[in-house]
Scaffold this active site. Structure first.
Site, mmCIF file in Angstrom:
data_model
loop_
_atom_site.group_PDB
_atom_site.id
_atom_site.type_symbol
_atom_site.label_atom_id
_atom_site.label_comp_id
_atom_site.label_asym_id
_atom_site.label_seq_id
_atom_site.Cartn_x
_atom_site.Cartn_y
_atom_site.Cartn_z
ATOM 1 N N GLU A 1 0.845 -1.191 0.000
ATOM 2 C CA GLU A 1 0.000 0.000 0.000
ATOM 3 C C GLU A 1 0.882 1.243 0.000
ATOM 4 O O GLU A 1 0.455 2.320 0.357
ATOM 5 C CB GLU A 1 -1.015 -0.003 1.146
ATOM 6 C CG GLU A 1 -0.490 -0.291 2.519
ATOM 7 C CD GLU A 1 -1.602 -0.334 3.564
ATOM 8 O OE1 GLU A 1 -2.294 0.679 3.705
ATOM 9 O OE2 GLU A 1 -1.760 -1.367 4.228
ATOM 10 N N CYS B 1 -3.706 -3.718 4.104
ATOM 11 C CA CYS B 1 -2.798 -4.735 4.657
ATOM 12 C C CYS B 1 -3.171 -6.173 4.286
ATOM 13 O O CYS B 1 -2.365 -7.077 4.447
ATOM 14 C CB CYS B 1 -2.742 -4.623 6.178
ATOM 15 S SG CYS B 1 -2.447 -2.953 6.751
ATOM 16 N N HIS C 1 -3.331 -10.155 11.687
ATOM 17 C CA HIS C 1 -2.721 -8.883 11.251
ATOM 18 C C HIS C 1 -2.423 -8.061 12.504
ATOM 19 O O HIS C 1 -3.310 -7.881 13.350
ATOM 20 C CB HIS C 1 -3.666 -8.127 10.322
ATOM 21 C CG HIS C 1 -3.228 -6.713 10.088
ATOM 22 N ND1 HIS C 1 -1.973 -6.418 9.593
ATOM 23 C CD2 HIS C 1 -3.831 -5.517 10.321
ATOM 24 C CE1 HIS C 1 -1.846 -5.105 9.520
ATOM 25 N NE2 HIS C 1 -2.951 -4.531 9.963
ATOM 26 N N LYS D 1 -7.055 -7.364 21.656
ATOM 27 C CA LYS D 1 -8.520 -7.183 21.613
ATOM 28 C C LYS D 1 -9.162 -8.258 20.719
ATOM 29 O O LYS D 1 -10.154 -8.880 21.088
ATOM 30 C CB LYS D 1 -8.879 -5.802 21.048
ATOM 31 C CG LYS D 1 -8.488 -4.618 21.924
ATOM 32 C CD LYS D 1 -8.975 -3.330 21.252
ATOM 33 C CE LYS D 1 -8.146 -2.121 21.566
ATOM 34 N NZ LYS D 1 -8.278 -1.539 22.858
HETATM 35 N N1 CAA Z 1 0.062 2.712 30.492
HETATM 36 C C1 CAA Z 1 -0.595 1.651 29.973
HETATM 37 N N2 CAA Z 1 -1.467 1.758 28.923
HETATM 38 C C2 CAA Z 1 -1.651 2.968 28.378
HETATM 39 C C3 CAA Z 1 -1.019 4.123 28.885
HETATM 40 C C4 CAA Z 1 -0.115 3.954 29.985
HETATM 41 N N3 CAA Z 1 0.529 4.999 30.509
HETATM 42 N N4 CAA Z 1 -1.415 5.195 28.154
HETATM 43 C C5 CAA Z 1 -2.275 4.714 27.212
HETATM 44 N N5 CAA Z 1 -2.431 3.383 27.367
HETATM 45 C C6 CAA Z 1 -3.248 2.475 26.552
HETATM 46 C C7 CAA Z 1 -4.628 3.029 26.253
HETATM 47 O O1 CAA Z 1 -5.555 2.756 27.323
HETATM 48 C C8 CAA Z 1 -4.961 2.299 24.978
HETATM 49 O O2 CAA Z 1 -5.363 0.970 25.276
HETATM 50 P P1 CAA Z 1 -6.886 0.518 24.992
HETATM 51 O O3 CAA Z 1 -7.123 0.714 23.512
HETATM 52 O O4 CAA Z 1 -6.927 -0.901 25.393
HETATM 53 O O5 CAA Z 1 -7.733 1.423 25.800
HETATM 54 C C9 CAA Z 1 -3.601 2.177 24.270
HETATM 55 O O6 CAA Z 1 -2.614 2.372 25.280
HETATM 56 C C10 CAA Z 1 -3.382 3.254 23.202
HETATM 57 O O7 CAA Z 1 -3.593 4.507 23.784
HETATM 58 P P2 CAA Z 1 -4.482 5.598 23.041
HETATM 59 O O8 CAA Z 1 -5.755 4.990 22.519
HETATM 60 O O9 CAA Z 1 -4.604 6.781 23.935
HETATM 61 O O10 CAA Z 1 -3.508 5.911 21.833
HETATM 62 P P3 CAA Z 1 -3.683 6.931 20.666
HETATM 63 O O11 CAA Z 1 -4.821 7.852 20.853
HETATM 64 O O12 CAA Z 1 -2.356 7.550 20.500
HETATM 65 O O13 CAA Z 1 -4.070 6.053 19.373
HETATM 66 C C11 CAA Z 1 -4.209 4.357 17.756
HETATM 67 C C12 CAA Z 1 -3.858 4.682 19.216
HETATM 68 C C13 CAA Z 1 -5.661 4.784 17.461
HETATM 69 C C14 CAA Z 1 -4.085 2.878 17.533
HETATM 70 C C15 CAA Z 1 -3.235 5.150 16.828
HETATM 71 O O14 CAA Z 1 -1.926 4.767 17.087
HETATM 72 C C16 CAA Z 1 -3.529 4.988 15.357
HETATM 73 O O15 CAA Z 1 -4.336 5.735 14.801
HETATM 74 N N6 CAA Z 1 -2.837 4.028 14.658
HETATM 75 C C17 CAA Z 1 -2.997 3.818 13.227
HETATM 76 C C18 CAA Z 1 -4.277 3.090 12.896
HETATM 77 C C19 CAA Z 1 -4.231 1.642 13.312
HETATM 78 O O16 CAA Z 1 -3.193 1.032 13.452
HETATM 79 N N7 CAA Z 1 -5.423 1.055 13.483
HETATM 80 C C20 CAA Z 1 -5.539 -0.364 13.792
HETATM 81 C C21 CAA Z 1 -6.713 -0.997 13.088
HETATM 82 S S1 CAA Z 1 -6.638 -0.648 11.328
HETATM 83 C C22 CAA Z 1 -5.468 -1.745 10.740
HETATM 84 O O17 CAA Z 1 -5.153 -2.705 11.375
HETATM 85 C C23 CAA Z 1 -4.877 -1.472 9.416
HETATM 86 C C24 CAA Z 1 -3.518 -0.943 9.582
HETATM 87 O O18 CAA Z 1 -2.565 -1.695 9.611
HETATM 88 C C25 CAA Z 1 -3.349 0.507 9.756
#
Ligand code: CAA
Length: 440
Positions: free
Chosen positions: A83, A120, A244, A253
């Site tokens: 991609e 992906c 994946h 999850k």
């Molecule tokens: N100690 C322990 N855990 C902590 C923490 C700490 N101090 N601070 C945060 N966390 C946890 C949060 O609770 C959260 O866990 P849960 O989801 O279980 O609640 C996790 O760490 C991530 O924290 P946030 O949600 O606050 O993180 P974020 O807002 O920075 O975003 C994300 C996370 C949405 C995955 C972001 O990184 C993102 O947009 N990534 C790209 C998209 C992606 O990968 N999506 C996955 C599905 S799509 C896919 O699979 C296709 C692909 O390859 C892209």
């Protein structure tokens, strides 16, 4: 019926490393445990200035061909899944073939070449294409080279920046494979979604939170669809379930939902239903906020049970070992997860021949696929031949300034000239348009 599947696999990581808890988190003012515990990542791989999707793909393929003693005439098809393509017309497989032709006597003029795109999941779709091509008898005794290659970079400041990565996985698909046989049965979950897009842009526009929900929803549909053709899956039937892995927290999850589904364990759900006043199984999985809250409660309860933890530690955790160190490789990610599990088992001295993998692939936009794989008796030699530990250990550990510099250099909108951080060693390097793929 002759078995068809993956005969050999090779991994090529980008030569740079970004330490997420040590370098990235402090710069962002974040708790390092968000990375280690929340997302489940310790580092991401990055391409050096002389690397791109073509060089990583060609390097993985070359290593595979050398190790298996393959010549161009043994390969009737080259499919590249990516991609991160830079050319809307000419497929990346032609660039890769061009690189390989500089080091082999023969050429690939006889080979059917293409490029697969569906985020992906395209790496797995390319495996499916190769499988179908062989099963249809169009291969004339030859195998297919399938390469999943990506630079998974996000715009600086985007939430996705935490989940970057870069690398390639090359696979040889053939009859009587040494590594795994692919099942004829597959299940799909597919819907028109806008969770992650790149419409004529280099960096993705991502609705991160929604993308997590879409992943779970489509994966659940795919599992149900798979069971409708292959019969019910039982936890004891599966030795590992590589999914994946955009980041390991995502798979944690998905694993809980998969476990709930395949155990058909209503006991824990009934307990939870009583606690929260409703059954945590409504139909509108990906749109219903109340359900999502209930599901989170369910997951928290399930996580605490010994029988789930035991299953997770045995079946899922080993699939995440490499991903923790390399981040998201998009199309290559599920194939890294497979290697990770088999490598862990090899190191533990386990005999896996004849055991089943349940493989869950996902691509945003969105589609999930579930299929099974049966481990073949050559798996130990195949996995033992990988040098992935050495590759990971040899990556250059970037400072924050290095990271910003290399990120700019890989941004097609910026004209940045960066020195190499590492020295290429007998590998294909990007050496400018028209000369790309030179071996140094
Ligand atoms: N100690 C322990 N855990 C902590 C923490 C700490 N101090 N601070 C945060 N966390 C946890 C949060 O609770 C959260 O866990 P849960 O989801 O279980 O609640 C996790 O760490 C991530 O924290 P946030 O949600 O606050 O993180 P974020 O807002 O920075 O975003 C994300 C996370 C949405 C995955 C972001 O990184 C993102 O947009 N990534 C790209 C998209 C992606 O990968 N999506 C996955 C599905 S799509 C896919 O699979 C296709 C692909 O390859 C892209």
């Amino acid at each position: 019926m002759t078995a068809v599947g993956i005969d050999a696999i090779e991994i090529w990581t980008g030569n740079l490393k970004l330490d997420l808890p040590g370098t990235f988190a402090p710069e962002k003012g974040e708790d390092p445990e968000k990375y280690t515990k929340g997302l489940g990542l310790t580092a991401s791989s990055f391409p050096d200035s002389y690397e791109d999707i073509v060089t990583m793909a060609a390097n993985a393929a070359h290593r595979l061909m050398e190790r298996k003693g393959l010549e161009p005439e043994d390969i009737g098809r080259i499919d590249v899944a990516t991609e991160s393509a830079f050319d809307n017309s000419k497929p990346v497989s032609t660039y890769v073939a061009g690189c390989l032709e500089t080091v082999y006597d023969g050429d690939f003029h006889h080979a059917n070449k293409g490029e697969r795109k569906f985020a992906c999941i395209a790496g797995t779709q390319s495996l499916d294409d190769a499988y179908n091509w062989i099963r249809a008898g169009r291969n004339r005794g030859r195998g297919a080279l399938v390469i999943a290659t990506d630079t998974a970079l996000y715009a600086r400041g985007d939430a996705g920046e935490a989940t970057q990565g870069a690398g390639a996985v090359a696979m040889y698909i053939a009859e009587d494979p040494d590594l795994v046989e692919l099942s004829a049965e597959q299940g799909y979950g597919s819907a028109d979604e806008t969770d992650f897009l790149k419409p004529n842009q280099q960096f993705p526009s991502v609705d991160g939170k929604r993308s997590v929900q879409v992943y779970l929803a489509r994966m659940r549909e795919a599992l149900e669809d798979y069971e409708s053709v292959a019969g019910d899956v039982h936890p004891d039937d599966i030795v590992f379930a590589p999914f994946h892995t955009p980041f390991p927290g995502m798979v944690r999850k998905a694993a809980m939902l998969a476990y709930r589904h395949i155990t058909r364990d209503t006991a824990i759900e009934d307990e939870l239903a009583e606690e929260i006043g409703r059954q945590p199984r409504p139909e509108a999985f990906d749109t219903d906020d109340a359900y999502r809250d209930a599901l989170r409660e369910y997951m928290d309860a399930l996580k605490g049970t010994a029988r789930y933890q035991e299953w997770y530690d045995a079946t899922i955790d080993p699939t995440l070992t490499l991903s923790r160190e390399v981040g998201n490789w998009y199309t290559g990610s599920v194939h890294v997860a497979r290697v990770s599990a088999l490598k862990t088992a090899l190191e533990a001295g386990r005999d896996l021949t004849g055991e089943q993998l349940l493989v869950g692939s996902y691509g945003s936009g969105a589609q999930a696929e579930i299929h099974a794989e049966t481990i073949q008796d050559g798996w130990e030699d195949e996995i033992a031949a990988l040098n992935v530990d050495e590759q990971l250990a040899n990556r250059y550990d970037m400072s924050w300034d290095d990271y910003e510099e290399i990120h700019d250099a890989h941004n097609h909108d910026m004209d940045v000239d960066v020195e190499e951080f590492t020295t290429p060693s007998e590998e294909f390097v990007f050496d400018g348009w028209g000369r790309m793929g030179e071996r140094k």
